[in-house]
Scaffold this active site. Structure first.
Site, PDB file in Angstrom:
ATOM      1  N   ASN A 178       8.577   9.953  -4.751  1.00 59.01           N
ATOM      2  CA  ASN A 178       7.231  10.254  -5.242  1.00 59.01           C
ATOM      3  C   ASN A 178       6.446  11.311  -4.166  1.00 59.01           C
ATOM      4  O   ASN A 178       5.866  10.610  -3.187  1.00 59.01           O
ATOM      5  CB  ASN A 178       6.525   9.166  -5.588  1.00 59.01           C
ATOM      6  CG  ASN A 178       4.976   9.503  -6.133  1.00 59.01           C
ATOM      7  OD1 ASN A 178       4.666  10.582  -6.044  1.00 59.01           O
ATOM      8  ND2 ASN A 178       4.470   8.450  -6.661  1.00 59.01           N
ATOM      9  N   ARG A 193      16.140  12.394  -0.767  1.00 62.56           N
ATOM     10  CA  ARG A 193      15.219  12.399  -2.003  1.00 62.56           C
ATOM     11  C   ARG A 193      13.957  12.075  -1.826  1.00 62.56           C
ATOM     12  O   ARG A 193      13.740  10.645  -1.497  1.00 62.56           O
ATOM     13  CB  ARG A 193      15.966  11.943  -3.230  1.00 62.56           C
ATOM     14  CG  ARG A 193      15.353  12.153  -4.557  1.00 62.56           C
ATOM     15  CD  ARG A 193      15.711  11.556  -5.684  1.00 62.56           C
ATOM     16  NE  ARG A 193      17.184  11.503  -6.013  1.00 62.56           N
ATOM     17  CZ  ARG A 193      17.843  12.264  -6.716  1.00 62.56           C
ATOM     18  NH1 ARG A 193      17.345  13.258  -7.306  1.00 62.56           N
ATOM     19  NH2 ARG A 193      19.123  12.154  -6.898  1.00 62.56           N
ATOM     20  N   ILE A 194      12.784  12.860  -2.265  1.00 60.44           N
ATOM     21  CA  ILE A 194      11.539  12.045  -1.936  1.00 60.44           C
ATOM     22  C   ILE A 194      10.942  11.649  -3.242  1.00 60.44           C
ATOM     23  O   ILE A 194      11.034  12.259  -4.289  1.00 60.44           O
ATOM     24  CB  ILE A 194      10.515  13.213  -1.485  1.00 60.44           C
ATOM     25  CG1 ILE A 194      10.843  13.773  -0.150  1.00 60.44           C
ATOM     26  CG2 ILE A 194       9.007  12.827  -1.553  1.00 60.44           C
ATOM     27  CD1 ILE A 194      10.869  12.584   0.900  1.00 60.44           C
ATOM     28  N   GLU A 217       7.871   5.134   7.715  1.00 61.13           N
ATOM     29  CA  GLU A 217       7.721   5.200   9.259  1.00 61.13           C
ATOM     30  C   GLU A 217       8.158   6.224   9.938  1.00 61.13           C
ATOM     31  O   GLU A 217       7.698   6.578  11.348  1.00 61.13           O
ATOM     32  CB  GLU A 217       8.652   4.057   9.845  1.00 61.13           C
ATOM     33  CG  GLU A 217       8.262   2.679   9.134  1.00 61.13           C
ATOM     34  CD  GLU A 217       9.202   1.317   9.688  1.00 61.13           C
ATOM     35  OE1 GLU A 217       8.571   0.270   9.449  1.00 61.13           O
ATOM     36  OE2 GLU A 217      10.138   1.601  10.120  1.00 61.13           O
ATOM     37  N   GLY A 220       0.875  -1.050  -0.023  1.00 64.77           N
ATOM     38  CA  GLY A 220       0.192   0.063   0.015  1.00 64.77           C
ATOM     39  C   GLY A 220       0.764   1.231   0.063  1.00 64.77           C
ATOM     40  O   GLY A 220       0.423   2.476  -0.140  1.00 64.77           O
ATOM     41  N   LYS A 276       3.621  12.318  -3.906  1.00 60.88           N
ATOM     42  CA  LYS A 276       2.363  12.089  -3.553  1.00 60.88           C
ATOM     43  C   LYS A 276       2.228  10.632  -2.749  1.00 60.88           C
ATOM     44  O   LYS A 276       1.443  11.024  -1.548  1.00 60.88           O
ATOM     45  CB  LYS A 276       1.558  11.905  -4.823  1.00 60.88           C
ATOM     46  CG  LYS A 276       0.001  11.998  -4.450  1.00 60.88           C
ATOM     47  CD  LYS A 276      -0.752  11.818  -5.760  1.00 60.88           C
ATOM     48  CE  LYS A 276      -2.375  11.579  -5.539  1.00 60.88           C
ATOM     49  NZ  LYS A 276      -2.979  11.848  -6.732  1.00 60.88           N
TER      50      LYS A 276
END
Lengths: 734, 318
Positions: A622, A619-620, A696, A473, A624
């Site tokens: 994605n 680094r993100i 987390e 998920g 969203k």
């Protein structure tokens, strides 16, 4: 590919697909119901029989006698698996208790039989006819009562049991300002939406299992070990998982018993662990008792800090490593942490979202709020004063790979309007609500795990990625597709991702918030190998070849991926392995939580009014799906603060509130707007992705921000979670 | 779930007769409670009589100026009924405080009255429970009892009645209309409808074998401010720790009924009589005879505080 030196510029830095907010590519299948979850694989096993688990009615003892006569005679029954007929079984490396109990019983609801029948209803009805006579034995179920019997636990993911630096006792004794408090957190249940479920089918000595599992390779290995068969003979398929939160890290009773049932009745068998069975049959987050001592100067600068933790588990189990963050989060030359484990005969304790920090910060970050008050320093400012850019146990020679705690604190405070907070508790009213603001630091270790993938281009130029990585998920499908698209210069919709099959290369799996960074790094490694193959085929130097628009370019020349792949397609496989950068550098993720609550001035009902947070996690990949992870975790933090607790009946040794009506988690009405800011950060020592975990981090500290807001609203300091009406009323009366 | 037989009843008389003639028969309407209990084998009916098509789904005025609510009116429909919302606001508010939208769409008026306790020891068939298995003992009395009752309890049982709707109906002096297996009709004041556990906690109502609820009638509307306040651990979808249904009159009188604290929906004349003295006096009167455990003793102060909250709001309105 080995990652043992910091990453330089690489194709991921392009940021054409990576780092962009994309809808999840598996979303349409999920919302249209066409993503088949484990229990629904009628297509794969059309004639599956149904298994129903019979769980133990006692916590500890033995089966004195078992009478299956009535159950076997019940309509539709095909077979009943028990310890007496299951054959020789071992125990998985990751399991503490046996998944099929008997004659010895290790905990309440431990599976003692699987009744297999032609229909679900027949299996369940027959299961009620299994007659078991028990010889119960006394057990230990009360953590507080057993506290003094704690021993040093075995080392797990959380590092050594004990650490120390400097002279804590001496420094604490001399400190100008001291905080010394004990905090308790209860046992908690994962409460993921999809229960544990599996369908098993044997073909000769080969076992296929359609299941719901976060860690495919671990669980294949434990199935092989438990059954005593080669792991090559076992295939796990787990493409869709309806949540896990750690509950599905391991082989569980549904999987083993489906396999045993299918072997006994000679046809596929499906087993789900029923919701009321889950809390006592499977794992849970163990309760903790935590003692924190902090010594600081009058400005709040910490000189001494100690965090001691007690938790319990079955014999052979592990500790809840709730002092982890205290080793790294704040400065202080004199420090110690310690974990002690007591034997309890409750169900098996194990990992739940952010094991260690999730409950450790419920204690530490309230203690910091208490220190802020004792020193008269703003809680945000207190944390800034105690920032440290290196591992404070090891000293300046072990810096953090990246650490933007202070930036998160400042940015988060600004966005939330922290400066409007009245530092004096109990001063702000809005109608019948006492209103307060609280904050807490967020901290979660960053773990990296070896992860493999294979990646191919077919004759039409489409890209396919295969890895046994799982998507619980979290958005794994999407970030892996983004990685592949970025690396090979194609659009996202040109990438197909196949996950969760043990026939694919072994990945890091989903756990410990290492999944996103580690699994995409594995895809990066495989993609680098494929780029080399494509460049070679094109006759270009691999270092100079550019991958964009479905083409491989060098200078003015270009060839399409499709033509290079040819009708056969072109594949490469590799994995990312890690050197000692996590030893040279402390690696962790950081953030700051802010929360505003209302507490009803009469009834003490607590309602969260606003939440906000700023997070630095490398680094993100994605924004969203990362945001979705963070707000989900913040929600879980609200649950931990306000309502979640498995109630232990210390007479019978079980969790009493074992269904979703009585084990309460937040509902939509409990969760207001949640604001999430990601602070820009790249971590070149974490992986070539320069990312870190984020799944987390959002739970870490969120509950403490709620607790601190309650204090600010009411002047009541509770240290025994969850912070429920009954405790608030008692504290008010006292 | 144990195998059972099923029939769809076509008339109230036939349903009642069938229920009386088959040992272990149960009526089923919305099934929102019964089916869950059957899956756990807490309820093991041999025969289900589906009453959904009996046409008892109307809300109509009575000659006395009250309201007759058919036994099969769904909770959602009852809560949304314009007359109920205008004249019996406390009932509408109590209904929407309960369960979820999905459950309220299915749950019926009669079924809500008959819903069974949420005591966790009742819900685990391996645990002792005198309500589920007479004579097996009470697991809750010395166990985890935070959610359980403090009024009307006995040594045999401290289970709470979980309904919100029934608390409002108790406040409104509703009558439960039934038909017996022999065709006899009777009207039972809601105060007498639920039984206290005593030594027979498995007997929960005064209904005889086969007796079927046909409707619930409300007397003429009671003027005043109708409120329902439900205190729980989360904002929605949880049973009450304490709930208070109240009607505040313009003359300083008020009436109160309580949920979450009683073995049945709780109301006392003494509490109503203390209305003019304020929350503390009302709570004291309502809680006369309360018997608490270490886990649920917070319900005493919580009753008073919930009342205080209602009084405060009432004063703000005035």
């Amino acid at each position: 590919m080995k990652f043992d030196t910091p990453a330089g510029p690489n194709p991921i830095d392009k940021g054409r697909v990576i780092g962009i907010a994309h809808d999840r590519i598996d979303g349409p299948a999920k919302v249209t119901g066409t993503a088949a979850y484990a229990y629904e694989r009628h297509d794969a096993a059309p004639n599956a029989a149904y298994g129903w688990i019979v769980g133990s009615a006692i916590a500890k003892g033995r089966i004195a006698a078992m009478d299956l006569t009535a159950a076997e005679a019940s309509p539709g029954v095909l077979g009943i698996v028990t310890h007496a007929n299951a054959g020789k079984l071992s125990k998985g490396n990751m399991n503490t208790a046996h998944l099929l109990g008997g004659p010895q019983i290790e905990h309440y609801e431990q599976a003692l039989a699987l009744v297999v029948a032609d229909t679900f209803e027949n299996a369940r009805a027959a299961a009620a006819l299994v007659r078991i006579d028990y010889a119960p034995e006394d057990g230990k179920f009360d953590l507080a009562a057993e506290r003094l019997n704690g021993v040093i636990p075995p080392q797990g993911f959380g590092g050594p049991a004990d650490t120390k630096a400097g002279d804590f006792d001496g420094a604490f004794a001399k400190a100008a300002v001291k905080v010394e408090q004990t905090y308790t957190t209860p046992d908690q249940s994962h409460a993921m939406m999809e229960p544990h479920a599996s369908i098993a089918a044997w073909n000769g000595d080969k076992l296929t299992l359609w299941t719901s599992n976060q860690m495919i390779a671990w669980s294949v290995g434990d199935m092989a070990k438990t059954l005593g068969i080669p792991k090559e003979n076992i295939r796990f398929v787990s493409p869709y998982i309806g949540g896990g939160f750690g509950s599905k890290l391991f082989l569980r009773a549904d999987a083993l018993l489906a396999a045993l049932g299918a072997r006994q009745v000679g046809r596929p068998v499906k087993v789900a662990i029923a919701r009321p069975q889950i809390p006592n049959n499977t794992t849970h987050r163990p309760a903790t008792i935590q003692r924190i001592r902090i010594g600081a100067d009058k400005d709040g600068v910490i000189d001494a800090i100690a965090h001691e933790v007690w938790s319990g588990d079955l014999p052979g189990g592990g500790a809840e490593t709730a002092a982890q963050q205290t080793r790294l989060l704040y400065r202080g030359e004199n420090r110690m942490t310690a974990h002690r484990l007591v034997t309890l005969n409750l169900p098996e304790g194990n990992a739940m979202r952010a094991p260690g920090e999730a409950v450790g910060l419920l204690a530490l970050e309230v203690a910091m709020d208490e220190l802020a008050e004792a020193c008269g320093v703003d809680p945000v400012e207190l944390r800034i004063r105690n920032d440290v850019q290196f591992d404070p146990e090891a000293g300046p020679q072990r810096p953090f790979s990246s650490r933007k705690l202070v930036e998160c604190l400042r940015a988060g405070a600004d966005r939330f309007g922290w400066q409007r907070r009245n530092p004096k508790p109990g001063q702000v009213r809005d109608g019948r609500w006492l209103v307060g603001m609280g904050m807490a630091s967020a901290f979660r270790n960053n773990l990296t795990e070896k992860s493999g993938a294979r990646i191919g281009v077919d004759g039409s130029g489409k890209v396919i990625v295969e890895t046994d990585m799982t998507d619980i998920g979290t958005g794994s499908y999407t970030i892996i597709a983004q990685t592949a698209a970025e690396m090979l210069g194609v659009d996202l919709d040109q990438v197909t991702v196949r996950l969760g099959d043990s026939r694919f290369p072994v990945s890091a799996g989903s756990g410990g918030q290492w999944g996103a960074n580690s699994s995409t790094a594995g895809v990066y490694a495989a993609a680098m190998a494929l780029r080399a193959k494509l460049a070679e085929k094109a006759g270009y130097a691999a270092e100079q070849a550019q991958f964009e628009d479905g083409l491989v370019r060098m200078g003015n020349q270009s060839q399409t991926l499709a033509s290079l792949a040819g009708a056969q397609g072109l594949w490469a496989e590799d994995s990312m392995e890690y050197g000692d950068l996590d030893k040279k550098y402390a690696q962790a993720t950081f953030g700051a939580h802010f929360c505003e609550v209302g507490v009803d001035m009469d009834t003490a009902e607590v309602r969260v009014r606003r939440m906000g947070g700023a997070f630095a996690s490398g680094r993100i990949l994605n924004p969203k799906s990362a945001r979705s992870q963070v707000i989900g975790a913040m929600t879980m933090g609200v649950g931990a603060a306000l309502m979640e607790a498995l109630d232990v009946d210390t007479r019978f040794g079980f969790f009493v509130n074992h269904d979703m009506a009585e084990y309460q988690v937040p509902v939509h009405a409990d969760i207001p707007h949640q604001d999430v800011l990601f602070v820009d950060e790249l971590d070149d020592k974490s992986s070539p992705m320069k990312a870190k975990g984020v799944g987390e981090l959002g739970i870490c500290g969120a509950g403490a921000a709620v607790a601190n807001a309650i204090y600010n609203a009411t002047g009541i300091r509770l240290r025994d979670y969850p912070l429920t009406i009954d405790k608030l009323l008692k504290a008010q009366a006292a | 779930m144990k195998p059972f037989t099923y029939e769809r009843a076509n008339s109230v008389e036939a349903a009642a007769k069938a229920a009386a003639s088959v040992q272990g028969a149960r009526f089923i309407a919305g099934g929102t409670n019964l089916l869950d209990l059957m899956k756990l084998q807490i309820e093991t009916p041999t025969h289900l009589i589906d009453v959904n098509r009996l046409g008892l789904d109307r809300i109509e005025k009575t000659e006395e100026g009250g309201l007759r609510i058919g036994a099969l009116v769904r909770n959602t429909d009852l809560a949304a009924d314009t007359t109920v919302r205008r004249d019996y606001g406390v009932l509408s508010r109590a209904l929407v405080a309960g369960a979820s939208g999905q459950l309220r769409n299915k749950a019926t008026t009669a079924g809500n009255l008959l819903q069974r306790t949420r005591c966790p020891y009742f819900y685990d068939i391996r645990m002792p429970c005198n309500k589920r298995k007479p004579g097996s003992g009470c697991g809750a009395l010395k166990g985890m009892s935070r959610s359980l009752a403090i009024l009307g309890v006995s040594d045999a049982c401290i289970a709470q009645h979980p309904s919100d709707m029934a608390v409002a109906m108790r406040l409104l002096d509703a009558q439960v209309e039934t038909m017996g297996a022999d065709g006899t009709k009777r009207a039972i004041p809601i105060a007498d409808f639920h039984l206290l556990p005593g030594e027979t906690p498995h007997k929960e109502t005064v209904l005889n074998a086969g007796e079927i609820i046909t409707s619930v009638t409300l007397p003429k509307p009671v003027a005043g401010t109708h409120v329902y306040r439900k205190v729980r651990d989360r904002a929605s979808y949880a049973f009450a720790l304490v709930s208070v249904a109240a009607i505040f009159g313009k003359d300083g009188t008020a009436r109160f009924a309580f949920g979450g604290i009683g073995a049945k929906p709780w109301r006392t004349a003494e509490a109503d009589a203390a209305a003019s003295e304020g929350a503390k006096a009302v709570a004291q009167a309502a809680l006369a005879g309360a018997r608490t455990t270490e886990h649920n003793d917070f319900k005493r102060p919580l009753v008073e505080r919930t009342l205080a909250s209602l009084y405060r709001q009432q004063e703000a309105r005035a």
